[in-house]
Scaffold this motif. Structure first.
Motif, PDB file in Angstrom:
ATOM      1  N   PHE A 261     -28.779  -3.665  16.237  1.00  0.00           N
ATOM      2  CA  PHE A 261     -27.576  -3.258  15.613  1.00  0.00           C
ATOM      3  C   PHE A 261     -27.315  -2.081  14.837  1.00  0.00           C
ATOM      4  O   PHE A 261     -26.435  -1.841  14.210  1.00  0.00           O
ATOM      5  CB  PHE A 261     -26.176  -4.461  16.101  1.00  0.00           C
ATOM      6  N   GLU A 264     -24.276  -0.348  13.932  1.00  0.00           N
ATOM      7  CA  GLU A 264     -23.020  -1.393  12.981  1.00  0.00           C
ATOM      8  C   GLU A 264     -23.347  -1.635  11.798  1.00  0.00           C
ATOM      9  O   GLU A 264     -22.807  -1.576  10.907  1.00  0.00           O
ATOM     10  CB  GLU A 264     -23.200  -2.475  13.656  1.00  0.00           C
ATOM     11  N   GLU A 275     -16.347  -3.647   4.708  1.00  0.00           N
ATOM     12  CA  GLU A 275     -17.545  -3.938   5.574  1.00  0.00           C
ATOM     13  C   GLU A 275     -18.606  -4.383   5.409  1.00  0.00           C
ATOM     14  O   GLU A 275     -19.159  -5.026   6.938  1.00  0.00           O
ATOM     15  CB  GLU A 275     -17.574  -1.942   5.921  1.00  0.00           C
ATOM     16  N   PHE A 279     -19.581  -7.635   8.373  1.00  0.00           N
ATOM     17  CA  PHE A 279     -20.704  -7.518   9.181  1.00  0.00           C
ATOM     18  C   PHE A 279     -21.112  -9.360   8.897  1.00  0.00           C
ATOM     19  O   PHE A 279     -22.432  -9.717   9.345  1.00  0.00           O
ATOM     20  CB  PHE A 279     -21.502  -6.526   8.058  1.00  0.00           C
ATOM     21  N   GLU A 282     -19.022 -11.819  10.957  1.00  0.00           N
ATOM     22  CA  GLU A 282     -20.526 -11.189  12.263  1.00  0.00           C
ATOM     23  C   GLU A 282     -21.391 -11.854  12.529  1.00  0.00           C
ATOM     24  O   GLU A 282     -21.745 -12.829  13.359  1.00  0.00           O
ATOM     25  CB  GLU A 282     -20.445 -11.137  13.037  1.00  0.00           C
ATOM     26  N   TYR A 335     -19.742  -7.826  17.180  1.00  0.00           N
ATOM     27  CA  TYR A 335     -18.651  -7.007  16.919  1.00  0.00           C
ATOM     28  C   TYR A 335     -18.135  -6.861  14.806  1.00  0.00           C
ATOM     29  O   TYR A 335     -17.205  -8.026  15.955  1.00  0.00           O
ATOM     30  CB  TYR A 335     -18.045  -7.123  17.731  1.00  0.00           C
ATOM     31  N   SER A 337     -15.759  -5.874  13.891  1.00  0.00           N
ATOM     32  CA  SER A 337     -15.329  -4.855  13.177  1.00  0.00           C
ATOM     33  C   SER A 337     -14.407  -5.788  13.948  1.00  0.00           C
ATOM     34  O   SER A 337     -12.634  -6.018  13.369  1.00  0.00           O
ATOM     35  CB  SER A 337     -14.980  -3.580  13.841  1.00  0.00           C
TER      36      SER A 337
END
Ligand code: HEM
Ligand code: MYR
Length: 416
Positions: A261, A264, A275, A279, A282, A335, A337
């Protein structure tokens, strides 16, 4: 009206299906029965399976569930150890858990972050331009961090031995045959070594800094005011050393996410803290690691019109809850976010267990895991550059724990 009709998974025993379906075993049946609760038979006994936020809330109610005798014997004899915090309840559990949580101060977490940064730099110095197997490198890095942070006496010459013994405990716990026996033998060896360490600390043949786990655990008294027996201290020290090394599994999946990804990773440049955290969260939600956790019904009770019988083994699906479409939109999409708006419930995002830290069995090392992964992600995004040679990036959903097949190899490593 009492229903007493928890949906039943027909058949004599489904242990083989767990091996076949792995991380999807509970989800598959939950979908089939259209129910977040069902009953099956595993290893010769009836087992209740739970999945989802509401059912996680039930599972972590200390009035309804206990941990004594809940973990399968083969997991206790390899991964957890006998007499450790995972199998305790009530006052005894709270007291022992406090011994772990007292190590999780802001200063100690900062220290483990710095140790991680330093050890990644040491590991990669001199390796430039060569191919690196990230999983094997992570195990060496995190074994050094684990030994230093806990205050274990150790020499660089012993490193390979520690890497192997500690990895065997989590890599082979759920295997059958010779690999499982290798894990048992590693536990015996590691416990015997640690018992000697505890004895040496107690009669002052070994000097350890007072704020280190080795010292703190060696002198910890139980709720009756007695020192723990050396074997129990060894088991609890392994409950720090082993899982710190097991974070290598997440490191490997994190590298897979960087590869799979790339869009990302753009926001991660120059280490925006939030951020980095999204990450990592996730990664912990998306990839399979700890499949489910276990408890037993404390006493007969009725919940949502279902009858729970005292002693019944109960599994809470951690992977399934992290992929529950009732909690996560597009759960099979990576994802990060999504964590911007996550409300922080103790029961919906549970890769390392749910509920509370102090009075529940939620993982004592969750903050350490996040901080180590944050330092590692920053290193792999902002400190070095590398390529991903052709390799098998696939991972299995029925190997427990799962890992990318190639273990993630990077090449042409250079400083930024
Ligand atoms: C408990 C997962 C890292 C120490 C647990 C539980 C899970 C878990 C699922 C049981 C929760 C429950 O039964 O309700 C993980 C994963 C990790 C990890 C996937 C990533 C490698 C760590 C680290 C430490 C640690 C780094 C310590 C430094 C513990 C302890 C318990 C525990 C002591 C027992 C807590 C209790 O019974 O009260 N972990 N863990 N874990 N974990 Fe972790
Ligand atoms: C640790 O070492 O504690 C952290 C993670 C190890 C994961 C190993 C996966 C095997 C889990 C088996 C099922 C457990 C049932 C209680």
């Amino acid at each position: 009206m009492i229903k007493n009709n928890i949906p039943q998974d027909k058949g004599l025993d489904h242990t083989l299906q767990v091996l076949k379906e792995g991380y999807h075993f509970i989800m598959n049946r939950s979908e089939k029965f259209d129910s977040r609760i069902f009953e099956t038979r595993l290893l010769g006994e009836k087992v209740i399976c739970l999945i989802g936020k509401e059912h996680a809330g039930l599972f972590y109610d200390n009035e309804k569930f206990i941990r004594k005798g809940a973990a399968p014997g083969r997991i206790q004899k390899t991964l957890f150890g006998l007499g450790g915090v995972q199998g305790l309840d009530g006052r005894e559990h709270h007291h022992r858990k406090a011994m772990f949580m007292s190590l999780m101060t802001e200063d100690k977490l900062k220290e483990i972050t710095t140790m991680t940064q330093v050890e990644w730099m040491n590991e990669f110095s001199g390796l430039y331009q060569k191919d690196v197997n990230v999983y094997e490198a992570a195990k060496r890095v995190l074994t050094r961090v684990a030994l230093r942070w806990t205050g274990m006496p150790s020499e660089e010459d012993d490193l390979e031995k520690w890497v192997n013994e500690l990895s065997n405990l989590f890599e082979n716990t759920a295997k059958i045959g010779p690999k499982h026996w290798k894990a048992r033998s590693s536990r015996t060896k590691a416990e015997d070594f640690l018992i000697e360490v505890v004895k040496k600390v107690r009669d002052q043949r070994l000097n350890v800094e007072k704020d280190r786990a080795v010292y703190q655990f060696s002198w910890h008294c139980d709720s009756q005011g007695d020192l723990l027996d050396p074997h129990t201290v060894a088991v609890e020290l392994l409950n720090l050393l082993r899982p710190i090394v097991a974070i290598s599994v997440y490191v490997d999946f994190m590298l897979l996410a960087i590869h799979d990804f790339p869009e990302e990773t753009i926001e991660l440049k120059n280490g925006n803290d939030d951020e980095l955290k999204y990450f990592i969260q996730e990664v912990r939600r998306y990839y399979p690691f700890f499949p489910f956790t276990t408890a037993r019904v404390k006493r007969d009770f009725i919940w949502n019109d279902y009858r729970f019988k005292k002693g019944r083994l109960t599994l809470l699906d951690l992977y399934g809850t992290n992929h529950d479409p009732a909690i996560w939109s597009s759960p099979d999409q990576f994802y990060p976010s999504r964590f911007e708006s996550w409300q922080g419930s103790p029961f919906d995002f549970i890769p390392q267990g749910g509920g509370e830290f102090d009075i529940g069995h939620r993982c004592a090392g969750e903050w350490i895991t996040i901080d180590i992964l944050k330092a590692t992600l920053d290193y792999f995004i902002n400190r070095i550059k590398y390529d991903f040679p052709v390799q098998d990036f696939d991972y299995s959903m029925n190997q427990i724990p799962s890992l990318p097949k190639s273990r993630i190899v990077i090449s042409n490593v250079r400083n930024i």
